[in-house]
Design a protein around this motif. Structure first.
Motif, PDB file in Angstrom:
ATOM      1  N   GLN A 222       0.813  -1.219   0.000  1.00 51.06           N
ATOM      2  CA  GLN A 222       0.000   0.000   0.000  1.00 51.06           C
ATOM      3  C   GLN A 222       0.845   1.267   0.000  1.00 51.06           C
ATOM      4  O   GLN A 222       0.339   2.357  -0.292  1.00 51.06           O
ATOM      5  CB  GLN A 222      -0.947  -0.004   1.206  1.00 51.06           C
ATOM      6  CG  GLN A 222      -1.909  -1.181   1.226  1.00 51.06           C
ATOM      7  CD  GLN A 222      -2.624  -1.388  -0.101  1.00 51.06           C
ATOM      8  OE1 GLN A 222      -3.191  -0.466  -0.668  1.00 51.06           O
ATOM      9  NE2 GLN A 222      -2.586  -2.627  -0.596  1.00 51.06           N
ATOM     10  N   THR A 223       2.136   1.143   0.333  1.00 49.58           N
ATOM     11  CA  THR A 223       2.983   2.332   0.283  1.00 49.58           C
ATOM     12  C   THR A 223       3.242   2.782  -1.153  1.00 49.58           C
ATOM     13  O   THR A 223       3.640   3.925  -1.379  1.00 49.58           O
ATOM     14  CB  THR A 223       4.325   2.083   0.988  1.00 49.58           C
ATOM     15  OG1 THR A 223       5.072   1.082   0.285  1.00 49.58           O
ATOM     16  CG2 THR A 223       4.109   1.655   2.428  1.00 49.58           C
ATOM     17  N   SER A 226       0.525   5.306  -1.512  1.00 43.83           N
ATOM     18  CA  SER A 226       0.630   6.472  -0.640  1.00 43.83           C
ATOM     19  C   SER A 226       1.964   7.194  -0.724  1.00 43.83           C
ATOM     20  O   SER A 226       2.049   8.378  -0.372  1.00 43.83           O
ATOM     21  CB  SER A 226       0.390   6.049   0.821  1.00 43.83           C
ATOM     22  OG  SER A 226       1.408   5.162   1.265  1.00 43.83           O
ATOM     23  N   ARG A 227       3.043   6.508  -1.183  1.00 44.70           N
ATOM     24  CA  ARG A 227       4.365   7.116  -1.112  1.00 44.70           C
ATOM     25  C   ARG A 227       5.188   7.053  -2.395  1.00 44.70           C
ATOM     26  O   ARG A 227       6.213   7.717  -2.490  1.00 44.70           O
ATOM     27  CB  ARG A 227       5.181   6.458   0.025  1.00 44.70           C
ATOM     28  CG  ARG A 227       4.667   6.794   1.413  1.00 44.70           C
ATOM     29  CD  ARG A 227       4.768   8.290   1.690  1.00 44.70           C
ATOM     30  NE  ARG A 227       4.241   8.664   2.996  1.00 44.70           N
ATOM     31  CZ  ARG A 227       2.997   9.023   3.237  1.00 44.70           C
ATOM     32  NH1 ARG A 227       2.113   9.058   2.242  1.00 44.70           N
ATOM     33  NH2 ARG A 227       2.604   9.374   4.452  1.00 44.70           N
ATOM     34  N   PRO A 231      -0.211  11.582  -5.937  1.00 43.79           N
ATOM     35  CA  PRO A 231      -1.646  11.508  -5.600  1.00 43.79           C
ATOM     36  C   PRO A 231      -2.544  11.955  -6.745  1.00 43.79           C
ATOM     37  O   PRO A 231      -3.753  11.743  -6.708  1.00 43.79           O
ATOM     38  CB  PRO A 231      -1.774  12.439  -4.385  1.00 43.79           C
ATOM     39  CG  PRO A 231      -0.584  13.335  -4.450  1.00 43.79           C
ATOM     40  CD  PRO A 231       0.506  12.530  -5.072  1.00 43.79           C
TER      41      PRO A 231
END
Length: 400
Positions: A222-223, A226-227, A231
């Motif tokens: 999931q990073t 998010s990273r 976005p």
């Protein structure tokens, strides 16, 4: 002779009882991907009844037929998908599925009826049709295999453009929605195997636990969202299944997972396999396990070609009225219509199939209680027939 929207809508409304009966028959007798033999036979029988000569077993159980116009022009394809889903129906409809665990929960029964309706409208107006309309009835959309198989068997040979639609129960019946740029996401599959070392559950230090490693890998993946990705470039990584072990007191030696990866930008999509593999392998190593990730590309991002999109938008505005034409929201759900768009230009749009007063509350696609407002069949038939009829005419010169 010019064509009026009233003529097209009247023709579609006259077909409505037959289209509803056909859709309900398919709904009651659904067939899964790669098993659409009965459905294909029913489609072929309908096409013969309106004077066409269908070709069967295209790309598996697919069916194609051509409506040839009276004057030269482009070859325009209209596509419908035919397969159902492995879902237990809970609608309570009098024509609910009679095959336990199989349901038309995505409305492919409606899509098939709609393209048959468009075919009927076009056959009755062949003298005003410039070019040819290729009708494509495709199986195996739900497993992202049907479009590729149809193309391999020549379904797009000679086709200049392709158009398709998908019902949307959260959009009111009588409406349509289009979008410039990406409309639906790419769809890829991942298969991940973690190899550890089995041990007694009471003596975990003597093993290398692939279940603990799997939990860490799932969180680590999931990073990426998010990273590692902007976005402004939507990505979804979902692990949908995990299988490991059989006994409550035994650490297994292997854990296996499968998942789906969605993206909205082709450039971002190309970066995902290496990123997923790096994270999975290194997290597994930290847990004294080995990881193997298999990344399986399925369908690309769905983007309508600008010229075809503009034509579909003009036609929708003419037929339904601009007030019934909305801008579609992007979604990371996928559609293998995007595979056709890699070969020929075309357009894909949403057709409203929900209650006119509370569409936002309708059960969504793939829900056990999914249903459509059957007035959408006539609207969809009229829309696709109009798109095909008017495409061969410069500046919509046939319009009243």
């Amino acid at each position: 002779m010019r064509i009026s929207k009233e003529e097209i809508m009247d023709a579609a409304k006259k077909l409505e009882p037959r289209l509803i009966a056909f859709r309900r028959d398919l709904h009651e007798n659904p067939e899964l991907s790669l098993e659409e033999t009965e459905t294909a036979a029913k489609v072929a029988a309908f096409l013969r009844s309106i004077g066409l000569s269908p070709k069967l077993e295209v790309g598996g159980h697919g069916v194609i037929a051509d409506v040839v116009g009276s004057t030269p022009g482009p070859t325009i394809a209209l596509r419908a998908d035919m397969d159902a889903l492995p879902i237990m129906e809970e609608t309570g409809l009098p024509f609910a599925s009679n095959r336990p665990g199989i349901m038309h929960a995505c409305g492919h029964d409606a899509h098939t009826a709609i393209v048959l309706g468009a075919a009927s409208i076009l056959v009755e107006r062949k003298e005003r049709l410039a070019g040819t309309v290729r009708l494509l009835f495709q199986g195996a959309e739900e497993i992202n295999a049907g479009a590729k198989a149809m193309i391999r068997d020549g379904a797009l040979d000679g086709v200049d453009e392709i158009y398709g639609l998908h019902n949307l129960p959260t959009l009111a019946v009588g409406m349509a929605a289009t979008r410039k740029g990406p409309l639906m996401g790419s769809v890829d599959r991942i298969e991940l195997t973690l190899e550890g070392r089995g041990a007694h559950g009471a003596i975990p230090d003597q093993g290398a636990d692939p279940i603990v490693a799997a939990a860490a890998v799932i969180s680590g993946l999931q990073t990426i969202v998010s990273r590692e990705v902007s976005p402004f470039s939507p990505v979804v990584v979902t692990i949908g299944s995990i299988h490991a072990g059989q006994a409550n007191n035994v650490i297994p030696h292997r854990a296996e997972m499968t998942g789906t990866v969605r993206a909205f930008d082709p450039a971002v999509r190309r970066q995902l396999p290496d990123r997923l593999r790096r994270i999975a392998v290194r997290i597994a190593e930290a847990h004294r396990c080995e990881a193997e990730l298999r990344y399986i590309e399925q369908v690309p991002v769905l983007v309508s070609e600008d010229g075809c999109l503009a034509h579909a938008q003009r036609t929708i505005d003419w037929l339904l009225g601009a007030e019934r034409h909305a801008e579609a929201a992007p979604t990371l759900a996928g559609e293998d219509f995007s595979v056709y768009l890699e070969s020929v230009p075309g357009c894909f749009f949403w057709l409203g199939s929900g209650p006119s007063d509370r569409a936002e509350d309708a059960y969504g696609l793939h829900h056990p209680k999914f249903d459509i407002q059957e007035e959408a069949l006539a609207v969809g038939s009229a829309a696709l027939a109009s798109i095909a009829l008017l495409r061969g005419q410069s500046n919509h010169s046939l319009l009243l």
